[in-house]
Design an enzyme around this catalytic site. Sequence first.
Site, PDB file in Angstrom:
ATOM      1  N   ASP A 189       0.851  -1.183   0.000  1.00 53.65           N
ATOM      2  CA  ASP A 189       0.000   0.000   0.000  1.00 53.65           C
ATOM      3  C   ASP A 189       0.889   1.235   0.000  1.00 53.65           C
ATOM      4  O   ASP A 189       2.045   1.182   0.426  1.00 53.65           O
ATOM      5  CB  ASP A 189      -0.932   0.023   1.208  1.00 53.65           C
ATOM      6  CG  ASP A 189      -2.131   0.946   1.006  1.00 53.65           C
ATOM      7  OD1 ASP A 189      -2.402   1.340  -0.152  1.00 53.65           O
ATOM      8  OD2 ASP A 189      -2.800   1.284   1.995  1.00 53.65           O
ATOM      9  N   GLY A 190       0.338   2.303  -0.493  1.00 59.21           N
ATOM     10  CA  GLY A 190       1.045   3.571  -0.500  1.00 59.21           C
ATOM     11  C   GLY A 190       0.046   4.703  -0.566  1.00 59.21           C
ATOM     12  O   GLY A 190      -1.092   4.513  -0.985  1.00 59.21           O
ATOM     13  N   GLU A 204       2.411   3.775  -4.348  1.00 56.36           N
ATOM     14  CA  GLU A 204       1.900   2.422  -4.629  1.00 56.36           C
ATOM     15  C   GLU A 204       2.921   1.641  -5.456  1.00 56.36           C
ATOM     16  O   GLU A 204       3.196   0.467  -5.166  1.00 56.36           O
ATOM     17  CB  GLU A 204       0.561   2.495  -5.373  1.00 56.36           C
ATOM     18  CG  GLU A 204      -0.585   3.091  -4.578  1.00 56.36           C
ATOM     19  CD  GLU A 204      -1.248   2.131  -3.599  1.00 56.36           C
ATOM     20  OE1 GLU A 204      -0.763   0.997  -3.405  1.00 56.36           O
ATOM     21  OE2 GLU A 204      -2.275   2.524  -3.014  1.00 56.36           O
ATOM     22  N   ASP A 257      -4.231  -2.812  -3.339  1.00 52.16           N
ATOM     23  CA  ASP A 257      -5.527  -2.145  -3.453  1.00 52.16           C
ATOM     24  C   ASP A 257      -5.475  -1.046  -4.519  1.00 52.16           C
ATOM     25  O   ASP A 257      -6.402  -0.270  -4.667  1.00 52.16           O
ATOM     26  CB  ASP A 257      -6.007  -1.605  -2.104  1.00 52.16           C
ATOM     27  CG  ASP A 257      -5.100  -0.538  -1.516  1.00 52.16           C
ATOM     28  OD1 ASP A 257      -4.145  -0.099  -2.182  1.00 52.16           O
ATOM     29  OD2 ASP A 257      -5.350  -0.140  -0.359  1.00 52.16           O
ATOM     30  N   HIS A 284      -9.450  -0.780   2.627  1.00 48.86           N
ATOM     31  CA  HIS A 284     -10.287  -0.421   3.779  1.00 48.86           C
ATOM     32  C   HIS A 284     -11.569  -1.253   3.830  1.00 48.86           C
ATOM     33  O   HIS A 284     -12.629  -0.750   4.158  1.00 48.86           O
ATOM     34  CB  HIS A 284     -10.609   1.070   3.765  1.00 48.86           C
ATOM     35  CG  HIS A 284      -9.391   1.913   3.598  1.00 48.86           C
ATOM     36  ND1 HIS A 284      -8.452   2.091   4.592  1.00 48.86           N
ATOM     37  CD2 HIS A 284      -8.907   2.601   2.527  1.00 48.86           C
ATOM     38  CE1 HIS A 284      -7.475   2.866   4.148  1.00 48.86           C
ATOM     39  NE2 HIS A 284      -7.722   3.178   2.900  1.00 48.86           N
ATOM     40  N   ASP A 299      -1.539  -0.614   4.992  1.00 41.20           N
ATOM     41  CA  ASP A 299      -2.007   0.772   5.044  1.00 41.20           C
ATOM     42  C   ASP A 299      -1.459   1.471   6.286  1.00 41.20           C
ATOM     43  O   ASP A 299      -0.998   2.614   6.213  1.00 41.20           O
ATOM     44  CB  ASP A 299      -3.536   0.805   5.034  1.00 41.20           C
ATOM     45  CG  ASP A 299      -4.073   2.216   5.154  1.00 41.20           C
ATOM     46  OD1 ASP A 299      -3.922   2.994   4.189  1.00 41.20           O
ATOM     47  OD2 ASP A 299      -4.628   2.560   6.216  1.00 41.20           O
TER      48      ASP A 299
END
Length: 153
Positions: free
Chosen positions: A16-17, A54, A76, A130, A140
């Site tokens: 994640d980023g 990301e 994601d 999320h 995250d």
Amino acid sequence: MESDVPAATTVEIWTDGGCKPNPGPGGWGAILRFGEHIRELTGAEPATTNNRMELTAAASALEALRRPCKVIVHTDSEYVRNGVTRWVHGWVRNNWRNAAKEPVANYELWQRLLAAAKPHQVEWRWVRGHAGDAMNERADRLATAARESLLVR
């Protein structure tokens, strides 16, 4: 398609980023799991974008692997997943130009990601962010903590 890589060498990665604001200070996080072994990676940049973070997370995670293996990358980011599985073929064919004939954004990070993925058999899986995936939520939190570390200096 049967794999030439034994299942015992399968590494799962969650990445994640993000930035706040975008563009602005950003962070990335990655979790690598091989059997019972877990390794977490993070990083941050003072001026960047969500997409760059990301891409950096995915490239950094793949670069951390020491030998060729089967990899499942959970992201994601539809930008990363679609870019590496669909769009890149057209970009390469068009000399790294997008559909509007402009240079592909984040070219150097796409090159880095492709080079990092090359020795491996990579499956790219999109997960909704999320939405309760524990490892995605952890990635995250790692990215957020990395970004916030820039703000307390």
